[in-house]
Design an enzyme around this catalytic site. Sequence first.
Site, short mmCIF file in Angstrom:
data_model
loop_
_atom_site.label_atom_id
_atom_site.label_comp_id
_atom_site.label_asym_id
_atom_site.label_seq_id
_atom_site.Cartn_x
_atom_site.Cartn_y
_atom_site.Cartn_z
N THR A 12 0.93 -1.30 -0.03
CA THR A 12 -0.07 -0.22 -0.06
C THR A 12 1.03 1.35 0.03
O THR A 12 2.13 1.21 -0.01
CB THR A 12 -0.84 -0.16 1.22
OG1 THR A 12 -1.82 1.02 0.98
CG2 THR A 12 -0.31 -0.15 2.45
N LYS A 55 3.80 1.58 -3.53
CA LYS A 55 3.43 1.16 -4.89
C LYS A 55 4.41 1.43 -5.97
O LYS A 55 4.61 0.61 -6.94
CB LYS A 55 2.20 1.58 -5.09
CG LYS A 55 0.87 1.12 -4.14
CD LYS A 55 -0.22 1.38 -4.59
CE LYS A 55 -1.32 0.56 -3.63
NZ LYS A 55 -2.64 0.92 -3.90
N ASP A 62 -5.24 -3.90 -8.25
CA ASP A 62 -6.43 -2.82 -7.89
C ASP A 62 -7.19 -2.75 -9.44
O ASP A 62 -8.37 -2.39 -9.00
CB ASP A 62 -5.84 -1.37 -7.55
CG ASP A 62 -5.42 -1.29 -6.21
OD1 ASP A 62 -5.84 -2.41 -5.41
OD2 ASP A 62 -4.27 -0.74 -5.91
N GLY A 94 -11.60 13.58 -7.53
CA GLY A 94 -10.24 13.71 -6.97
C GLY A 94 -9.24 12.99 -7.94
O GLY A 94 -9.37 12.47 -8.90
#
Length: 279
Positions: A68, A72, A109, A132
Amino acid sequence: MQAGATEARRAAVLGSPIAHSLSPVLHRAAYEELGLTGWSYDRFEVDEAALPRFFAELGPEWAGLSLTMPLKRAVIPLLDEISETAASVEAVNTVVFTEGGRRVGDNTDIPGMVAALREHGIDKVDTAAILGAGATASSALAALARICTGEVTVYVRTGTRAAEIRQWAERLDVAVRIADWSDAEQALSASLVIATTPAGATDALARHIPERPAALFDVLYDPWPTTLAARWSAYGGAVVSGLDLLVHQAVLQVEQMTGCSPAPLAAMRAAGERSLARG
């Protein structure tokens, strides 16, 4: 019981901060369901400076790592190979150690997002909006490259972020329009809205939800539901949660690290829900 189930194998999640991570709960639930009695999964507080030393001290019992923030991108120089998916966003959240000793990086992801959406019946959309422009937004763009047939509008706060999003869009071959955060309420009419912002950032938008909202993917899972997600659901719109994403990307990690497929999605989700309910 799987072959090699009792062999001592290790995996873990690394990051900073890491105490909040649900990954150990999900992976351990998978090991239990799969009968992998010799497997363990831990969490380690590791920042960018400490990452090379951590890798140097890993032994042959290690099967894989979940990564995390802020690791990454920092992990890439330490790997022998990364997948096309990871290379597309320059972000690795999964490392698998092969029998030959190679360190192979991947990004679960992106396919995890796609799988979470498909589980809720969202296979294709004609428009999408991203709230975002941080690290998760690049993964959202990559996921939308697979399912969105039209333009993606990204709502940003700063010009620096806007420039980065344009670079990612060009790289991923996604048609993107950049909009200012002050106009973010306009995002809510898109076929799919992906909120990638920190807790509380979208609360004020909840009062602007249209009468018939389409689909919202809010990547947060704690606290849940967010104000936006709760109001969206109350208006009858489809809602995909951050836990959905976390479970689906973890399923792919378990399959890659253990070689066991399919991973037990239902058991992993139930374990995550129980952990969040306990607080």
